[in-house]
Design a protein around this motif. Structure first.
Motif, short mmCIF file in Angstrom:
data_model
loop_
_atom_site.label_atom_id
_atom_site.label_comp_id
_atom_site.label_asym_id
_atom_site.label_seq_id
_atom_site.Cartn_x
_atom_site.Cartn_y
_atom_site.Cartn_z
N LEU A 1 0.86 -1.35 0.05
CA LEU A 1 0.05 -0.05 -0.11
C LEU A 1 0.82 1.28 0.07
O LEU A 1 1.93 1.11 0.56
N ASP A 2 0.23 2.29 -0.63
CA ASP A 2 0.93 3.65 -0.33
C ASP A 2 0.04 4.42 0.26
O ASP A 2 -1.28 4.48 0.24
N TRP A 3 0.60 5.67 0.65
CA TRP A 3 -0.31 6.69 1.69
C TRP A 3 0.13 8.23 1.20
O TRP A 3 1.20 8.34 0.82
N GLU A 4 -0.99 8.80 1.19
CA GLU A 4 -0.64 10.28 1.28
C GLU A 4 -1.60 11.02 2.31
O GLU A 4 -2.60 10.63 2.56
N GLY A 5 -0.92 12.01 2.77
CA GLY A 5 -1.58 12.78 3.95
C GLY A 5 -1.84 14.28 3.60
O GLY A 5 -1.05 14.83 2.97
N VAL A 6 -2.78 14.63 4.24
CA VAL A 6 -2.91 16.27 4.23
C VAL A 6 -3.66 16.50 5.71
O VAL A 6 -4.52 15.88 6.40
N ILE A 7 -3.25 17.93 6.13
CA ILE A 7 -3.92 18.47 7.35
C ILE A 7 -4.76 19.72 7.37
O ILE A 7 -4.10 20.53 6.56
N THR A 8 -5.80 19.45 7.71
CA THR A 8 -6.76 20.61 7.56
C THR A 8 -7.44 20.99 9.05
O THR A 8 -7.04 20.32 9.86
N ILE B 1 -5.92 14.06 7.16
CA ILE B 1 -6.59 13.26 6.12
C ILE B 1 -5.52 12.24 5.33
O ILE B 1 -4.73 12.98 4.88
N ARG B 2 -5.96 10.97 5.44
CA ARG B 2 -5.02 10.07 4.79
C ARG B 2 -5.54 9.14 3.79
O ARG B 2 -6.56 8.79 4.01
N THR B 3 -5.17 9.06 2.73
CA THR B 3 -5.44 8.28 1.62
C THR B 3 -4.66 6.98 1.36
O THR B 3 -3.62 7.18 1.64
N THR B 4 -5.18 5.93 1.27
CA THR B 4 -4.79 4.47 0.98
C THR B 4 -4.66 4.15 -0.37
O THR B 4 -5.98 3.92 -0.99
N ARG C 1 -6.42 2.48 -7.20
CA ARG C 1 -7.53 2.72 -6.84
C ARG C 1 -7.22 3.41 -5.58
O ARG C 1 -6.33 2.88 -4.74
N VAL C 2 -7.79 4.52 -4.99
CA VAL C 2 -7.63 4.94 -3.41
C VAL C 2 -8.90 3.89 -2.77
O VAL C 2 -9.92 3.94 -3.21
N VAL C 3 -8.32 3.07 -1.87
CA VAL C 3 -9.24 2.25 -1.38
C VAL C 3 -9.48 2.69 -0.01
O VAL C 3 -10.52 1.93 0.57
N GLU C 4 -9.39 3.70 0.42
CA GLU C 4 -9.58 4.34 2.14
C GLU C 4 -9.34 5.59 2.18
O GLU C 4 -8.29 6.06 1.67
N ALA C 5 -10.20 6.42 2.75
CA ALA C 5 -9.83 7.72 3.19
C ALA C 5 -10.12 7.69 4.68
O ALA C 5 -11.21 7.49 5.08
#
Length: 250
Positions: A182-189, A213-216, A226-230
């Protein structure tokens, strides 16, 4: 500027400059009326505004006090994923947090702020996993975590079950479902807290939530690319500060 705005601004300045230090009481309503030459309604509206901002705390039959600043914990902005005996985690700061109650799993429509993250349309079905995390010794809630998973990938699999076994949903994705590394990306809001978040996190009036907020992203199998999780994790914004290193470019 409306009169209540002027009174609120004057009180705000008095608080921030230390005229009314944390823990002290501001003058009574009748004293503020006389001081600023305004009506009781104007004074109450100004005080309500500063209460919403988290500067003041009304005390039943005890006046209104200046709120004590919350002691902040540092949330280190990690740019790597970690792993221990329980599975993956994404900040060493919160490694010791544990679920304080069993997770809840439901199906529902994808909310507007999540749909773009998953590449779905607003209202498309998703599996929703909610977790309340905190200190297992004190029982104090530290963060609320919600995962949204596309229903076409999650329904009928272990991802839609409350207990996903050792390593949680990420181990199931990588091993059982064959979705690759898996790969992940993150955002802070940040945003205003909902009534439920205010209650669970015991937020003071007007305090927003800090959201990570992290997407998998799957890299293999039926979900490849595909993004399989938010995953959206919310914390008391007054209780955390985000820290990160700043390095010179070569």
């Amino acid at each position: 500027m409306a009169l209540w705005h002027q009174v609120a601004q004057a009180l705000r300045e008095a608080i921030t400059t230390g005229v009314y230090p944390p823990g002290s009481k501001i003058p009574r309503e009748e004293e503020l009326e006389e001081q600023y030459g305004v009506s009781r309604t104007t004074v109450r509206r100004a005080v309500a505004q500063l209460t919403t901002e988290g500067l003041l705390t009304p005390v039943r039959r005890g006046g209104t006090t200046v709120r004590q600043p919350a002691e902040r914990s540092t949330l280190t902005l990690d740019t790597q994923v970690w792993r221990d005996e329980l599975g993956y985690y994404f900040s060493q700061t919160v490694q010791n947090l544990r679920a304080l109650q069993p997770p809840t799993v439901s199906e529902g429509p994808c909310p507007p702020d999540v749909a773009p993250l998953l590449g779905l349309a607003v209202g498309d079905p998703v599996v929703i996993r909610d977790r309340v995390m905190g200190d297992p010794e004190s029982g104090r809630v530290a963060q609320l975590a919600t995962s949204y998973l596309p229903s076409d990938l999650a329904v009928g699999t272990v991802l839609a079950q409350a207990d996903t076994g050792p390593g949680g949903i990420y181990d199931r994705m990588e091993t059982d479902l064959g979705w690759g590394r898996l790969d992940w990306e993150g955002v802070i809001t940040a945003r205003a807290a909902t009534p439920e978040e205010t209650n669970l996190l015991q937020l003071a009036p007007g305090v927003p939530v800090l959201c990570v907020i992290r997407t998998t992203i799957a890299t293999a199998g039926a979900a490849e690319g595909r993004v399989v999780e938010a995953n959206i994790t919310c914390r008391d914004a007054s209780g955390f500060e985000v820290r990160y290193p700043i390095r010179r470019t070569p």
